[in-house]
Design a protein around this motif. Structure first.
Motif, PDB file in Angstrom:
ATOM      1  N   LEU A  52       1.088  -0.913  -0.262  1.00  0.00           N
ATOM      2  CA  LEU A  52      -0.268   0.039   0.300  1.00  0.00           C
ATOM      3  C   LEU A  52       1.065   1.079  -0.190  1.00  0.00           C
ATOM      4  O   LEU A  52       0.639   2.076  -1.080  1.00  0.00           O
ATOM      5  N   TRP A  53       1.888   0.669   0.460  1.00  0.00           N
ATOM      6  CA  TRP A  53       2.929   1.920   0.921  1.00  0.00           C
ATOM      7  C   TRP A  53       3.642   2.861  -0.392  1.00  0.00           C
ATOM      8  O   TRP A  53       3.509   3.902  -1.194  1.00  0.00           O
ATOM      9  N   GLU A  54       3.737   1.513  -1.456  1.00  0.00           N
ATOM     10  CA  GLU A  54       4.478   1.667  -2.517  1.00  0.00           C
ATOM     11  C   GLU A  54       3.133   2.585  -3.871  1.00  0.00           C
ATOM     12  O   GLU A  54       3.273   3.610  -4.490  1.00  0.00           O
ATOM     13  N   SER A  55       2.097   2.284  -3.421  1.00  0.00           N
ATOM     14  CA  SER A  55       0.975   2.974  -4.544  1.00  0.00           C
ATOM     15  C   SER A  55       0.507   4.152  -3.856  1.00  0.00           C
ATOM     16  O   SER A  55       0.224   5.045  -4.979  1.00  0.00           O
ATOM     17  N   ALA A  56       1.335   4.867  -2.665  1.00  0.00           N
ATOM     18  CA  ALA A  56       0.463   6.049  -1.727  1.00  0.00           C
ATOM     19  C   ALA A  56       1.625   6.484  -2.206  1.00  0.00           C
ATOM     20  O   ALA A  56       1.667   7.659  -2.600  1.00  0.00           O
ATOM     21  N   HIS A  57       3.623   6.496  -2.076  1.00  0.00           N
ATOM     22  CA  HIS A  57       4.122   6.690  -3.020  1.00  0.00           C
ATOM     23  C   HIS A  57       4.018   7.447  -3.956  1.00  0.00           C
ATOM     24  O   HIS A  57       4.823   8.607  -4.723  1.00  0.00           O
ATOM     25  N   GLN A  58       3.660   6.124  -5.028  1.00  0.00           N
ATOM     26  CA  GLN A  58       3.560   6.658  -6.903  1.00  0.00           C
ATOM     27  C   GLN A  58       2.096   7.512  -7.077  1.00  0.00           C
ATOM     28  O   GLN A  58       2.240   7.854  -8.521  1.00  0.00           O
ATOM     29  N   PHE A  59       1.465   7.867  -5.940  1.00  0.00           N
ATOM     30  CA  PHE A  59       0.727   8.214  -6.451  1.00  0.00           C
ATOM     31  C   PHE A  59       0.157   9.813  -6.746  1.00  0.00           C
ATOM     32  O   PHE A  59       0.891  10.799  -6.306  1.00  0.00           O
ATOM     33  N   ALA A  60       0.059  10.487  -8.168  1.00  0.00           N
ATOM     34  CA  ALA A  60       0.549  11.518  -8.293  1.00  0.00           C
ATOM     35  C   ALA A  60       1.182  12.488  -8.017  1.00  0.00           C
ATOM     36  O   ALA A  60       2.638  12.479  -8.191  1.00  0.00           O
ATOM     37  N   SER A  61       1.072  13.700  -7.798  1.00  0.00           N
ATOM     38  CA  SER A  61       2.067  14.277  -7.225  1.00  0.00           C
ATOM     39  C   SER A  61       2.057  14.731  -5.485  1.00  0.00           C
ATOM     40  O   SER A  61       1.020  14.629  -5.044  1.00  0.00           O
ATOM     41  N   LEU A  62       3.341  14.774  -5.143  1.00  0.00           N
ATOM     42  CA  LEU A  62       2.792  16.053  -3.222  1.00  0.00           C
ATOM     43  C   LEU A  62       1.675  16.817  -2.978  1.00  0.00           C
ATOM     44  O   LEU A  62       1.388  15.916  -2.121  1.00  0.00           O
ATOM     45  N   GLN A  63       1.824  17.233  -3.840  1.00  0.00           N
ATOM     46  CA  GLN A  63       0.051  18.646  -3.974  1.00  0.00           C
ATOM     47  C   GLN A  63      -0.909  17.109  -3.598  1.00  0.00           C
ATOM     48  O   GLN A  63      -1.677  17.883  -3.194  1.00  0.00           O
ATOM     49  N   ILE A  64      -1.258  16.968  -4.787  1.00  0.00           N
ATOM     50  CA  ILE A  64      -2.298  16.078  -5.182  1.00  0.00           C
ATOM     51  C   ILE A  64      -2.043  15.265  -3.655  1.00  0.00           C
ATOM     52  O   ILE A  64      -3.095  15.092  -2.989  1.00  0.00           O
ATOM     53  N   ARG A  65      -0.475  14.538  -3.361  1.00  0.00           N
ATOM     54  CA  ARG A  65      -1.199  13.407  -2.286  1.00  0.00           C
ATOM     55  C   ARG A  65      -1.366  14.710  -0.208  1.00  0.00           C
ATOM     56  O   ARG A  65      -1.785  14.250   0.425  1.00  0.00           O
ATOM     57  N   ASN A  66      -0.830  16.293  -0.377  1.00  0.00           N
ATOM     58  CA  ASN A  66      -1.544  16.624   0.224  1.00  0.00           C
ATOM     59  C   ASN A  66      -3.347  16.103   0.692  1.00  0.00           C
ATOM     60  O   ASN A  66      -3.698  17.134   1.895  1.00  0.00           O
TER      61      ASN A  66
END
Lengths: 290, 166
Positions: free
Chosen positions: A88-102
Motif C-alpha cells: 500500500l505504501w508503494e501505491s501511495a508513494h506513486q500517487f499523483a504529485s506531492l500537492q495532490i497527495r497532501n
C-alpha cells in the motif's frame, strides 16, 4: 446548489438519505472539483471534511484501520504503513504529485472507484474491507465485492465510507506494486499490477499468490485464474510466464488516449511476470529459475 | 447559497462571503487579489497554482475555498520581507531558472515547502518536491541548480553541509 458541512457521520448519512442521487460527497476534492468545473455542479454538495476523527492509521487486532479522510501523504509518511503494508505504501508513494497527495484522501480514491485508482489494486490484493455507514447501521464490504463499475460501488448513493480495514498479510509474504505510465509523476496508470506472494516453508513452492490488476477492466480486478495456476506450485520460470499470460487474458482493457487495449494486455503480462519475479526474490532471496 | 469564511493569507486576516463551489484558487486570485497564484490547467496537474495550506503544498485549483475556513495560507506574495527576496526567489533569479515565469510562483512555493521540511534535500527529495510542477520553457536543470543554491543559502555559513549530516 445546496451545500452542507455535516459535523457527524449520522448527519452526513441522513443528508444522503434525503438527497439520494442528487447529492455528491466531497472529501479531498481533487476529483470532485474538476467534475464541478468541467462537467456539472451537483444539486447538493455534502462536504464531509469537517467530521472529526476520520483521519487516522492504527493497528488493531491484526489489521491496520485507516480512516476514510486520511490524506494519501499521511499513508505515504506513516512508518506503520511502510513497515506493515509496503504494498500500500508503494501505491501511495506513486500517487499523483506531492500537492495532490497532501489533499486527496484514501476514502475518496476508493469511492471514486476509477479502474485506475492507484490504491485499489493493492487494497484488493491485501483483501481489505470497506466499513460503511448507512442510515440503518454499519456494513463491512469486502473489496472483492465492493466495485460494480467505473464510479460505482456497493455504497450506492446513500452509504458513506467510514474506514478501510486492511488485514496484515502473513509475515512471510512480500508484495510488489508496478505502475506503467509515460510520466512518472501525475500520470494516470495505463496499467497497475499488485502482486502478493507467500512461499511455503521450503521456499520452493508458492503457498499463496494474489494478483490485482488496475486500469484494464471496468473495475480493479483479481486475476483469479492466474493465481490458481501458481498456488501450491513450484515457482519455475515457465509457469510464471504462463501465469502472466493468463493474467493478461483475464484483463478486458479499453483503448483510449493513454494506450490501446492490445498494448495494455502486453503490459499486464510483462508487469505480472516482473511483479511475481520481484516478490519471489524479495521473500526467498532467490531468482525464479528453471 | 453563500457562506462566510475567515482565513489568514500571508499573515493577513481576511473575511469573505463565498459561493460554496468556489475553488481556493479563484478565491485567492479574484476575490482577494493574490495574482501571484497562477491559473493554468485548473485540474490539479500542472502545479502553477501551488500554495501552502497550513504549511503543506497543495494545488489551490482543486481545493474548495470553503475548506480554507480557519486555515493559514501562504502564496508567493508572502515570501519576501520588504525588498528582500526569499532565498528561494533569489536563487531562481541568480541561476536563470525563470524564462516565461508563469510556472515560477508554483515552483517557488513547492521548493519553500521542501526546504521547510529539510535544509539538506537529497536529489531524490528535490525531484519529488517539484514533480508536480510543470515548466514548458527551460527544462529543469537550472531549477534544480536553484534549489541546491537556496538550500545552501538557508543552511547559512555555519550551517549543515551534506557531510555533517551524513
Amino acid at each position: 446548489m445546496d451545500y452542507f458541512e455535516p459535523k457527524t457521520l449520522r448527519e452526513a448519512v441522513s443528508l444522503l438519505a434525503r438527497y439520494g442521487e442528487k447529492a455528491k460527497v466531497i472529501a479531498g476534492g481533487t476529483d470532485v472539483l474538476v467534475d464541478m468545473k468541467f462537467k456539472e455542479e451537483p444539486l447538493c454538495l455534502v462536504n464531509i471534511k469537517r467530521i472529526p476523527g476520520m483521519s487516522y492509521i492504527r493497528e488493531e487486532k491484526g489489521s491496520l484501520r485507516i480512516g476514510a479522510l486520511t490524506p494519501i501523504r499521511e499513508i505515504e509518511t506513516s512508518p506503520l504503513v511502510r513497515q506493515k503494508l509496503p504494498l500500500l505504501w508503494e501505491s501511495a508513494h506513486q500517487f499523483a504529485s506531492l500537492q495532490i497527495r497532501n489533499t486527496a484522501t484514501i476514502g475518496g480514491n476508493v469511492c471514486r472507484a476509477s479502474p485506475s485508482g492507484e490504491t485499489l489494486a493493492p487494497l484488493l490484493v491485501l483483501e481489505a474491507s470497506a466499513i460503511a455507514r448507512f442510515s440503518k447501521g454499519e456494513k463491512k464490504l469486502p473489496f472483492t465485492e465492493l466495485f460494480l463499475g467505473p464510479g460505482k460501488t456497493l455504497l450506492g448513493a446513500k452509504g458513506l465510507l467510514r474506514e478501510i480495514e486492511v488485514p496484515l498479510p502473513s509475515k512471510e509474504s512480500r508484495g510488489t506494486y508496478l505502475k506503467h505510465a509515460v510520466r512518472g509523476a501525475m500520470d494516470i496508470a495505463m496499467v497497475g499490477v499488485a502482486v502478493l506472494v507467500t512461499p511455503d516453508g521450503g521456499g520452493k513452492k508458492a503457498r499463496d499468490v494474489r494478483i490485482g490488476l488496475g486500469a484494464v477492466a471496468p473495475t480493479p480486478i483479481r486475476a483469479k485464474r492466474a493465481e490458481k495456476a501458481l498456488r501450491g506450485k513450484t515457482m519455475a520460470r515457465a509457469l510464471v510466464e504462463e501465469a502472466a499470460r493468463i493474467a493478461a487474458s483475464e484483463s478486458s482493457p479499453i483503448s483510449d488516449q493513454r494506450s490501446s487495449a492490445e498494448y495494455r494486455r502486453w503490459i499486464v503480462e510483462t508487469l505480472t511476470r516482473r511483479g511475481l519475479e520481484q516478490s519471489w526474490k524479495a521473500v526467498t532471496g532467490k531468482e525464479v529459475d528453471g | 447559497m453563500s457562506l462566510n469564511i475567515r482565513l489568514v493569507v500571508n499573515g493577513t486576516r481576511h473575511r469573505a462571503k463565498i459561493e460554496p463551489a468556489l475553488s481556493l484558487l479563484d478565491f485567492l486570485r479574484d476575490t482577494l487579489g493574490y495574482k501571484g497564484v497562477k491559473i493554468c490547467c485548473n485540474t490539479g496537474e500542472c502545479g502553477a497554482c501551488t500554495i501552502l495550506f497550513d504549511g503543506k503544498p497543495v494545488n489551490s485549483c482543486v481545493v474548495l475555498a470553503a475548506d480554507a475556513a480557519g486555515a493559514e495560507v501562504v502564496t508567493v506574495e508572502g515570501l519576501a520581507e520588504g525588498d528582500r527576496l526569499h532565498p528561494v526567489q533569489q536563487a531562481f533569479i541568480d541561476t536563470g531558472a525563470v524564462q516565461c515565469g508563469y510556472c515560477t510562483p508554483g515552483f517557488i512555493i513547492s521548493v519553500k515547502a521542501l526546504l521547510d521540511r529539510t535544509r539538506n534535500p537529497t536529489a531524490e527529495e528535490i525531484e519529488e518536491a517539484v514533480s508536480g510542477n510543470i515548466c514548458r520553457c527551460t527544462g529543469y536543470t537550472k531549477i534544480v541548480d536553484a534549489i541546491q543554491i537556496a538550500a545552501r543559502q538557508l543552511q547559512g555559513p555555519t550551517g549543515l553541509t551534506s557531510k555533517a549530516r551524513s
